[in-house]
Design an enzyme around this catalytic site. Structure first.
Site, PDB file in Angstrom:
ATOM      1  CG  ASN A  14      -2.168  -0.892   0.930  1.00 44.79           C
ATOM      2  OD1 ASN A  14      -3.038  -0.533   0.158  1.00 44.79           O
ATOM      3  ND2 ASN A  14      -2.181  -2.072   1.535  1.00 44.79           N
ATOM      4  CG  HIS A 110     -10.313  -2.991   7.984  1.00 44.57           C
ATOM      5  ND1 HIS A 110      -9.579  -3.485   9.048  1.00 44.57           N
ATOM      6  CD2 HIS A 110     -11.311  -3.880   7.765  1.00 44.57           C
ATOM      7  CE1 HIS A 110     -10.123  -4.618   9.455  1.00 44.57           C
ATOM      8  NE2 HIS A 110     -11.171  -4.887   8.700  1.00 44.57           N
TER       9      HIS A 110
HETATM   10  C1  GRF Z   1      -3.273  -4.620   3.915  1.00 48.45           C
HETATM   11  O1  GRF Z   1      -4.124  -5.668   3.575  1.00 48.45           O
HETATM   12  C2  GRF Z   1      -4.001  -3.600   4.735  1.00 48.45           C
HETATM   13  O2  GRF Z   1      -5.335  -3.455   4.371  1.00 48.45           O
HETATM   14  C3  GRF Z   1      -3.907  -4.201   6.102  1.00 48.45           C
HETATM   15  O3  GRF Z   1      -2.613  -4.750   6.168  1.00 48.45           O
HETATM   16  C4  GRF Z   1      -2.173  -5.092   4.867  1.00 48.45           C
HETATM   17  C5  GRF Z   1      -0.864  -4.391   4.637  1.00 48.45           C
HETATM   18  O4  GRF Z   1      -0.224  -4.809   3.474  1.00 48.45           O
HETATM   19  N1  GRF Z   1      -4.251  -3.228   7.100  1.00 48.45           N
HETATM   20  P1  GRF Z   1       1.020  -3.995   2.904  1.00 48.45           P
HETATM   21  O5  GRF Z   1       2.077  -3.916   4.002  1.00 48.45           O
HETATM   22  O6  GRF Z   1       0.558  -2.647   2.481  1.00 48.45           O
HETATM   23  O7  GRF Z   1       1.513  -4.810   1.738  1.00 48.45           O
END
Ligand code: GRF
Length: 213
Positions: A14, A110
């Site tokens: 993300n 989320h």
């Molecule tokens: C994502 O699925 C986010 O929604 C959740 O944790 C995960 C993080 O993934 N809160 P990344 O570290 O961004 O790959």
């Protein structure tokens, strides 16, 4: 220009979506000023360094009290003159003190359609395990402002994703990221940085045009 601090704990996909959006001009009015990780080994830190973004590590266990941890977090956020905090897979629960210092200025992503599969205990793969166990046909992702209620803050954006019969928690997690999270988070951050989000009670109004933040 609004300085953004991104809080991470893991792989940072993300965060990568935010970095990519910024580099193609997709976050007008904002810049990612620092990435703060709760884990020194988080791959997200490599992504930040590669993009030339300042990194910091803040481990909750390194502090004797919640107050000391919060003070350290505040001093980092102040150091980067932070106007928006983005929690992108951040695994440390932040205190009410932090929420109150940045009212409607902390955004979280989320991996479900809140209020389903949210709140205490729903994090990471567990969210997708619960969705599969319940047999929902549609899940998705939610970007929301953070308030004192875990996963309970005003919802900014949501996107639905289909659950397939052969899904495992891992395949579902991946599809939710690809089809929802990686586009939704940069979009919400851009709306915030353009001053287009207004919170009214538990609702977020998205304005058509730019106004003061
Ligand atoms: C994502 O699925 C986010 O929604 C959740 O944790 C995960 C993080 O993934 N809160 P990344 O570290 O961004 O790959």
């Amino acid at each position: 220009m609004l300085n953004i601090a991104v809080l991470v704990s893991g792989g940072g996909t993300n965060l990568q979506a935010l970095l990519d959006a910024e580099s193609r001009g997709g976050i007008p009015g904002g810049r990612i000023a620092c990435v703060i990780s709760s884990k020194p080994e988080a791959y997200a830190l490599e992504r930040a360094k590669r993009a030339g973004v300042a990194t910091e590590v803040l481990v909750r266990k390194g502090f004797a009290t919640p107050e000391e941890y919060d003070a350290a977090l505040f001093s980092l956020l102040d150091k980067y003159d932070t106007g928006l905090v983005v929690m992108a897979g951040f695994m440390t629960i932040i205190s009410d003190r932090v929420v109150q210092r940045y009212p409607n200025r902390i955004i979280n992503i989320h991996p479900s359609l809140l209020p389903s599969f949210g709140g205490g205990g729903f994090y990471g793969l567990r969210v997708h395990e619960a969705a599969l166990a319940r047999g929902v046909k549609i899940t998705g992702a939610t970007v929301h402002f953070v308030n004192e209620v875990c996963d309970g803050g005003p919802i900014i954006l949501q996107k639905a994703v289909e659950v397939l019969p052969e899904d495992t928690p891992e395949t579902l997690q991946r599809r939710v990221m690809e089809q929802a999270e990686w586009s939704l988070l940069p979009q919400a951050v851009a709306l915030f940085c353009q001053g287009r989000l207004r919170v009214e009670g538990s609702r977020v109004i998205i304005r058509e045009s730019e106004e003061g933040r």
